[in-house]
Scaffold this active site. Structure first.
Site, PDB file in Angstrom:
ATOM      1  N   GLU A 142      -5.878  19.693  26.268  1.00 43.03           N
ATOM      2  CA  GLU A 142      -4.993  19.807  25.028  1.00 43.03           C
ATOM      3  C   GLU A 142      -5.362  21.330  24.352  1.00 43.03           C
ATOM      4  O   GLU A 142      -4.280  21.945  24.055  1.00 43.03           O
ATOM      5  CB  GLU A 142      -4.900  18.768  24.375  1.00 43.03           C
ATOM      6  CG  GLU A 142      -3.967  17.350  24.830  1.00 43.03           C
ATOM      7  CD  GLU A 142      -5.055  16.854  25.695  1.00 43.03           C
ATOM      8  OE1 GLU A 142      -6.203  17.132  25.550  1.00 43.03           O
ATOM      9  OE2 GLU A 142      -4.504  15.947  26.341  1.00 43.03           O
ATOM     10  N   HIS A 175      -2.016   5.546  20.434  1.00 43.14           N
ATOM     11  CA  HIS A 175      -1.072   5.566  21.185  1.00 43.14           C
ATOM     12  C   HIS A 175       0.358   5.611  20.505  1.00 43.14           C
ATOM     13  O   HIS A 175       1.159   4.989  20.887  1.00 43.14           O
ATOM     14  CB  HIS A 175      -1.135   4.848  22.705  1.00 43.14           C
ATOM     15  CG  HIS A 175      -2.016   5.435  23.526  1.00 43.14           C
ATOM     16  ND1 HIS A 175      -3.207   5.029  23.193  1.00 43.14           N
ATOM     17  CD2 HIS A 175      -1.990   6.238  24.481  1.00 43.14           C
ATOM     18  CE1 HIS A 175      -4.025   5.902  24.193  1.00 43.14           C
ATOM     19  NE2 HIS A 175      -3.204   6.246  25.098  1.00 43.14           N
TER      20      HIS A 175
END
Ligand SMILES: Cc1ncc(C[n+]2csc(CCOP(=O)(O)OP(=O)(O)O)c2C)c(N)n1
Ligand SMILES: [Mg+2]
Lengths: 322, 346
Positions: B82, B151
């Site tokens: 990322e 999440h």
């Protein structure tokens, strides 16, 4: 290499040397209120690699960026003015010495976050490839940046997409005051590229002609779309990590280690070679030195005379176009 | 995936939503996003799209489905890296591309904070305005089905602290398309926050390209008693709350700022002048979150009109739990908005 090229490389090494020496001389006046990371002792790498770059090629560098920018043709006066915090500076006083930017010369950003410039450079190479442009990207970074995860993430992607980029590690064996030994289990930066299928090379970064020759081969390959390459140049910085002083007094590095490297001065080495091969004469060198010193005098004067930015400009340029 | 199903149940209720001018062409939020990217990729060679899984058979819940077939080489899968990926879009944007990067979950963006906050946000500034960083990071937030603490997070507030980053949170399909096209056209880095539970929501979406200016809020429902500023999914929850409050004779105004930076202060101030009461509903935490930041920037300006304290409908200060029983105590919905409205009116 022909004599004209060698003279040009010599001149680039010399101008970087004189520029940095001038910063050392002026810094104690405390009018340059920006941290300076000098590249004295490392000039040959900037000169040798940038010799092969065209105006439109992209160059990414680090906090230790003065030499690379000079070698890429950035205006000395605009750099000096930036160090003096002037409106006329390269970045209008918003960047300082660590964030030199000159889009017309392919320097679109300079990050002083260790490793930060590496993915920027890979992204530029991706852009070049997607747009089918004929440019190459060169990114300089230190041995410290190799400690960062983003270095490996970037090599992986550059190899995956076969991007037109040359990674140049200037291994000066220190990251601030930490030795390479204390941070890395093996002295093998150039080999680390190979695990991604990227050809990795090592050379004496204090030998301007060796750097120029090897970098020339690698840049040519990158230009021919052969994918990324990595070059580790071994060198040493003469001054402390930041600022104009020598850091042996503070006990950060042993004096005899510094002295030994100063004896391996890249500029002296090239000078000796040029004299021996009659590429330059002592008088010729003196002439060049005078001419370059004058250029720097002029740059300093121009920088000192320039206006400061307005206080109210502080919130300008937060978003593009404002 | 189970939470896909959950989302469908939640987002396709009967809603009267003032979504914007349309022509009767209904599209889901997910399809509207896809259409925006298709049109941008088609019109502008500088645009490319990358992210983990953008070319798989799910296509980021349909929002990138098969785009890689139409735009070979310009829509591609990526390594799971990322921070570097964000560096790549910085570098690409600096050199004339207009990249879009997608994160399936906003939680993963935490790994890219260096490249967003130390780089993207200030590269233009540090250059004295000589360079621009025109990128869009699309990032999904979701909730429920025991997704737990890594999440589910809606981390938009972090970016509100940083000058130089724009933040967009569409709540309708119409906005999803118009705001995404405007974000791609913008010359600055834009964090584009999409709620997974909105993906199947259908509203009118014009076929042609259109831009919704960043920094313009929208009155989703006008009312006279309480102003509810709602973000993303909370817009829908507020509209549900409005329906049920109407039965009790309470008429709330629902304002969707649509973008957090820039922020449309004027639309909120005008509303509070009328209602004298303000509630802020967000899917993030209260402490240092978007709701507190909005309240902070407005409080001096609305104080003369306020008849009660500002109300907050926000998450309790705890990481997201997994058990459905605990989720029940964690997430906020229309019921919480209803009780906050009543509290405010007391
Ligand atoms: C992410 C990050 N960590 C720490 C620092 C502080 N810092 C500045 S330069 C530097 C050392 C860098 O060493 P190297 O990459 O070898 O470059 P050199 O200074 O030797 O040229 C450090 C640790 C930083 N700027 N960024
Ligand atoms: Mg070093």
């Amino acid at each position: 290499m022909d004599n004209i090229s060698i003279r040009q490389i010599y001149q680039t090494c010399l101008i970087i040397r004189l520029f940095e020496e001038r910063v050392v001389a002026l810094y104690p006046e405390q009018k340059m209120r920006t941290p300076v990371h000098l590249c004295l002792g490392q000039e040959a790498i900037a000169a040798g690699v940038c010799f092969h770059l065209k105006l439109k090629d992209y160059l990414f560098t680090t906090h230790r960026c003065h030499g690379h920018c000079i070698a890429k043709g950035v205006s000395l006066r605009a750099m000096m003015a930036e160090f003096y915090g002037k409106q006329t500076g390269l970045c209008s006083g918003k960047g300082g010495s660590m964030h030199l930017v000159d889009p017309e010369r392919g320097i679109v950003a300079t990050s002083a976050i260790v490793g930060g410039g590496i993915p920027l450079a890979v992204g530029a190479a991706l852009s070049v490839k997607l747009k089918k442009e004929k440019r190459v990207v060169v990114v300089f970074f230190g041995d410290g940046a190799v400690d960062e995860g983003v270095f490996y993430e970037s090599l992986n992607f550059a190899a995956l997409k076969k991007l037109p980029i040359l990674f140049v590690c200037e291994n000066n064996f220190y990251a601030t005051n930490s030795t390479q030994e204390s941070r890395q289990p093996l002295d093998n930066i150039f080999e680390r590229a190979r695990i991604f299928g990227i050809p990795g090379f090592r050379c004496d970064g204090n030998d301007a002609l060796k750097v120029t020759n090897l970098a020339g081969r690698l840049v040519a390959k990158v230009r021919q779309q052969k994918g990324p390459m990595l070059l580790e140049c071994r060198t040493y910085r003469w001054k402390g990590h930041v600022g104009p002083d020598c850091d042996s007094e503070k006990g950060y590095r042993p004096k005899d280690e510094i002295d030994a490297w100063i004896r391996k001065c890249p500029l002296k080495k090239l000078e000796k070679y040029c004299l021996k091969k009659r590429i330059l004469t002592i008088e010729g060198i003196e002439e060049i030195r005078l001419k370059l010193s004058k250029e720097i005098d002029e740059a300093v004067e121009w920088a000192q005379e320039g206006p400061l930015p307005l206080k109210a400009d502080v919130t300008q340029n937060v978003t593009y176009g404002d | 995936m189970p939470w896909t199903k959950v989302a469908v149940d939640h987002a396709t209720g009967e809603l009267s939503m003032n979504a914007g001018p349309g022509n009767g062409r209904l599209l889901t939020y997910g399809a509207a996003l896809r259409e925006a990217q298709y049109q941008a990729l088609k019109r502008d060679d500088r645009v490319f799209l990358m992210g983990e899984g953008v070319d798989d058979s799910g296509g980021i819940f349909g929002s990138t489905l098969n785009l890689h077939k139409d735009f070979k080489g310009r829509v591609f899968d990526t390594p799971i890296a990322e921070n570097a990926l964000t560096g790549f879009i910085n570098g690409a944007a600096l050199t004339g591309s207009r990249p879009i990067l997608v994160h399936m979950r906003m939680d993963f963006m935490l790994l890219s904070f260096d490249q967003i906050l130390n780089h993207a946000a200030k590269l233009c500034y540090m250059s004295g305005g000589r360079v621009r960083v025109p990128w869009v990071v699309r990032t999904l937030v979701g909730r429920g089905w025991g997704s737990a603490a890594q999440h589910s997070q809606s981390l938009h507030a972090f970016f509100m602290h940083m000058p130089g980053i724009k933040i967009v949170m569409p709540s309708s399909a119409y906005d999803a398309k118009g705001l995404l096209l405007a974000s791609i056209a913008d010359d600055n880095p834009v964090v584009f926050v999409e709620h997974r539970w909105l993906y199947d929501l259908k509203t009118d979406v014009p076929k042609d390209e259109y831009l919704i200016p960043l920094g313009k809020g929208f009155v989703r429902k006008s009312g006279k008693d309480v102003t509810v500023v709602a973000l993303s999914l909370m817009v829908l929850e507020s509209l549900k709350a409005a329906d049920s409050l109407k039965k009790e004779g309470i008429d709330i105004e629902v304002i969707d700022p649509r973008t957090l930076h820039p922020f449309d202060e004027e639309i909120v101030i005008e509303s509070v002048k009328k209602t004298g009461r303000l509630i802020i509903a967000d899917q993030g935490w209260k402490s240092g979150g978007a709701a507190e930041i909005i309240a902070g920037r407005l409080c001096n300006k609305i104080r003369p009109y306020l008849k009660s304290d500002i109300g907050f409908v926000t998450l309790p200060d705890a990481p997201t739990p997994s058990s459905p029983a605990l989720e029940e105590g964690f997430y906020r919905n229309a019921r919480d908005i209803v009780s906050c409205v009543k509290e405010t009116l007391r």
